[in-house]
Scaffold this active site. Structure first.
Site, PDB file in Angstrom:
ATOM      1  N   TYR A   1       6.021   5.060  10.903  1.00 35.45           N
ATOM      2  CA  TYR A   1       5.212   3.907  10.526  1.00 35.45           C
ATOM      3  C   TYR A   1       5.968   2.972   9.588  1.00 35.45           C
ATOM      4  O   TYR A   1       5.952   1.744   9.769  1.00 35.45           O
ATOM      5  CB  TYR A   1       3.919   4.376   9.859  1.00 35.45           C
ATOM      6  CG  TYR A   1       2.838   3.314   9.767  1.00 35.45           C
ATOM      7  CD1 TYR A   1       1.832   3.242  10.729  1.00 35.45           C
ATOM      8  CD2 TYR A   1       2.825   2.368   8.749  1.00 35.45           C
ATOM      9  CE1 TYR A   1       0.844   2.284  10.666  1.00 35.45           C
ATOM     10  CE2 TYR A   1       1.845   1.402   8.668  1.00 35.45           C
ATOM     11  CZ  TYR A   1       0.865   1.352   9.638  1.00 35.45           C
ATOM     12  OH  TYR A   1      -0.118   0.389   9.558  1.00 35.45           O
TER      13      TYR A   1
ATOM     14  N   TYR B   1      -7.602   3.406   9.890  1.00 36.18           N
ATOM     15  CA  TYR B   1      -7.565   3.604  11.333  1.00 36.18           C
ATOM     16  C   TYR B   1      -8.634   4.639  11.671  1.00 36.18           C
ATOM     17  O   TYR B   1      -8.551   5.779  11.216  1.00 36.18           O
ATOM     18  CB  TYR B   1      -6.201   4.113  11.781  1.00 36.18           C
ATOM     19  CG  TYR B   1      -5.081   3.107  11.694  1.00 36.18           C
ATOM     20  CD1 TYR B   1      -4.643   2.425  12.831  1.00 36.18           C
ATOM     21  CD2 TYR B   1      -4.434   2.846  10.485  1.00 36.18           C
ATOM     22  CE1 TYR B   1      -3.606   1.508  12.771  1.00 36.18           C
ATOM     23  CE2 TYR B   1      -3.392   1.931  10.415  1.00 36.18           C
ATOM     24  CZ  TYR B   1      -2.988   1.267  11.558  1.00 36.18           C
ATOM     25  OH  TYR B   1      -1.947   0.355  11.493  1.00 36.18           O
TER      26      TYR B   1
ATOM     27  N   LYS C   1       4.434  -2.354  15.134  1.00 31.44           N
ATOM     28  CA  LYS C   1       5.861  -2.391  15.400  1.00 31.44           C
ATOM     29  C   LYS C   1       6.385  -3.740  15.894  1.00 31.44           C
ATOM     30  O   LYS C   1       7.592  -3.971  15.866  1.00 31.44           O
ATOM     31  CB  LYS C   1       6.229  -1.330  16.457  1.00 31.44           C
ATOM     32  CG  LYS C   1       6.041   0.088  15.993  1.00 31.44           C
ATOM     33  CD  LYS C   1       7.064   0.433  14.934  1.00 31.44           C
ATOM     34  CE  LYS C   1       6.595   1.559  14.063  1.00 31.44           C
ATOM     35  NZ  LYS C   1       6.876   1.381  12.668  1.00 31.44           N
TER      36      LYS C   1
ATOM     37  N   PRO D   1      -0.538  -3.163  19.257  1.00 33.50           N
ATOM     38  CA  PRO D   1      -0.455  -3.377  17.807  1.00 33.50           C
ATOM     39  C   PRO D   1      -0.802  -2.155  16.967  1.00 33.50           C
ATOM     40  O   PRO D   1      -0.608  -2.186  15.745  1.00 33.50           O
ATOM     41  CB  PRO D   1      -1.461  -4.510  17.563  1.00 33.50           C
ATOM     42  CG  PRO D   1      -2.422  -4.420  18.705  1.00 33.50           C
ATOM     43  CD  PRO D   1      -1.612  -3.954  19.876  1.00 33.50           C
TER      44      PRO D   1
ATOM     45  N   HIS E   1       0.830  -1.195   0.000  1.00 36.00           N
ATOM     46  CA  HIS E   1       0.000   0.000   0.000  1.00 36.00           C
ATOM     47  C   HIS E   1       0.869   1.251   0.000  1.00 36.00           C
ATOM     48  O   HIS E   1       1.948   1.269   0.613  1.00 36.00           O
ATOM     49  CB  HIS E   1      -0.904   0.028   1.232  1.00 36.00           C
ATOM     50  CG  HIS E   1      -1.809  -1.158   1.345  1.00 36.00           C
ATOM     51  ND1 HIS E   1      -2.422  -1.527   2.533  1.00 36.00           N
ATOM     52  CD2 HIS E   1      -2.217  -2.072   0.425  1.00 36.00           C
ATOM     53  CE1 HIS E   1      -3.158  -2.601   2.328  1.00 36.00           C
ATOM     54  NE2 HIS E   1      -3.046  -2.955   1.069  1.00 36.00           N
TER      55      HIS E   1
END
Length: 402
Positions: free
Chosen positions: A396, A212, A308, A304, A81
């Site tokens: 990220y 998210y 990571k 989560p 993505h």
């Protein structure tokens, strides 16, 4: 292998406890440098490969797997993505991580798939993994000949691995961290007042990337496993009973929390797995004692939300492998002596990012309305500030390893 007083003894350079991502990656890194290792694991191969866990890989982890010749199936089957979507106040905002980080992508490839690839390659290389061991303990850690003692199966013979170093990659409940005396270590911990209810569903993707969502009813996450199977999560009470969550109730919450003003719709399908996990952060300092070095979940846990966990475990053993290689090439121990300090620098940055993402996106009943508005302001700042979006994207997709 020799028999000494009824105990079977074998010798290797590095003994590795645990065949999770940390232990398997370490074995491969050492093998490439001609360093021998043996992995002992208390579960069966079927168990470690069949425990379904989600996974988002940082760009450097993907690059490492390809460099090591372990990434062929990942490159065929993973989802790549360009970024993620943040959703709040009914609006969606794409964070272009690829554009913000100079081409680094979000790679969705489940942890158990990574483990399958690593186990297959380890055995193909002739490396050893001893599965189904029991009663594992560590000895003589402050000497130059530490030992791993274990029983072959529940009622089998006792065996020992005599080695130069031990890598404790055996998870939060394994014996390795406990071998570092409580008097000389500090355990940092935060328990969050919420958990995740996760499901796997047979359905096509509802969105081309992860979503998210911060919603007044609680956090939600839309992820993916394959073109036919999707993974979704909703915030819940960590002490709740999964029996209280019917499929209809789960879908109702997901529709509500992921709803948008633009009329986007969530595609439903049969739910074939669901469960609740608690959320916590944990760090052990130091991550070494004598000839023992701990890595992965044995040393730290992250919620989560920041994606990571696996990446942090791999970063640990990259640092550890460099120290071991340096020792075997030059006889020096300086890098190994600095292992914990070096690894912890990156760990605390990952803990900070995971805490930041978790607190920003979840609704905490203990928080005041003022604090909740601060989190929404933070989200608004991220999606409208190039600098803030870049900082989120850099963390990220993965910070560099020291």
């Amino acid at each position: 292998m020799v028999n000494r007083g009824g105990t079977c003894v074998r010798r290797t350079q590095v003994g590795i406890v645990g065949a999770g991502p940390a232990g398997l990656f370490l074995a491969h890194l050492l093998h490439r440098q001609g360093i021998e290792s043996v992995i002992v694991e208390n579960r069966s191969r079927a168990e470690i490969e069949g425990t379904i866990r989600a996974g988002v890989l940082e760009q450097w982890t993907v690059d490492l797997m390809n460099e090591m010749g372990l990434g062929a199936r990942m490159m065929r089957e993973a989802h790549f993505h360009s970024g993620i979507t943040l959703r709040f106040n009914g609006d969606s905002h794409h964070i272009d991580m690829e554009g913000l980080t100079g081409g680094k992508r979000v790679t969705v490839y489940a942890q158990h798939e990574v483990i399958r690839d690593l186990v297959a390659a380890r055995l193909e290389d002739g490396g050893e993994i001893v599965f189904n061991v029991g009663e594992t303990s560590l000895h003589d850690l402050d000497t130059d000949r530490p030992k791993i003692r274990y029983r072959c199966g529940k009622d089998g013979e006792v065996e020992e691995i005599h080695c130069d170093f031990i890598a404790g990659c055996d998870g939060f409940h394994g014996p390795s961290r406990a071998a570092i005396p409580a008097a000389v270590r500090t355990d940092y911990q935060k328990v969050y007042p919420f958990g995740w209810l996760g499901i796997l569903t047979e359905a096509p993707p509802s969105h081309p990337e992860l979503i998210y969502a911060n919603h007044e009813r609680g956090f939600a996450l839309l992820s993916t496993r394959s073109p036919e199977i999707q993974r979704l999560y909703i915030q819940c009470d960590p002490k709740d009973d999964i029996a209280h969550w019917s499929d209809d109730r789960i879908w109702s919450e997901l529709h509500a929390r992921l709803a948008t003003k633009g009329g986007w719709s969530l595609t439903e399908g049969p739910i074939f797995q669901k469960g609740i996990i608690a959320m916590r952060s944990f760090v052990c300092d130091p991550m070494q004692r004598g000839r023992l070095f701990i890595a992965g979940d044995a040393a730290h846990i992250v919620p989560p939300t920041g994606a990571k966990g696996l990446n942090l475990a791999v970063a640990d053993v990259v640092v550890l492998s460099r120290g071991l290689v340096d020792h075997y090439r030059s006889g020096r121990l300086e890098r190994l002596e600095q292992y914990s300090a070096t690894a912890l620098r990156r760990i605390w940055k990952a803990e900070r990012f995971s805490w930041y993402m978790t607190t920003m996106l979840h609704r905490n009943e203990a928080e005041t309305p003022f604090e909740q508005r601060i989190h929404l302001a933070d989200l608004d700042y991220v999606v409208h500030s190039h600098a803030a979006a870049t900082a989120l994207a850099e963390n990220y997709v993965g910070l560099p390893i020291d």
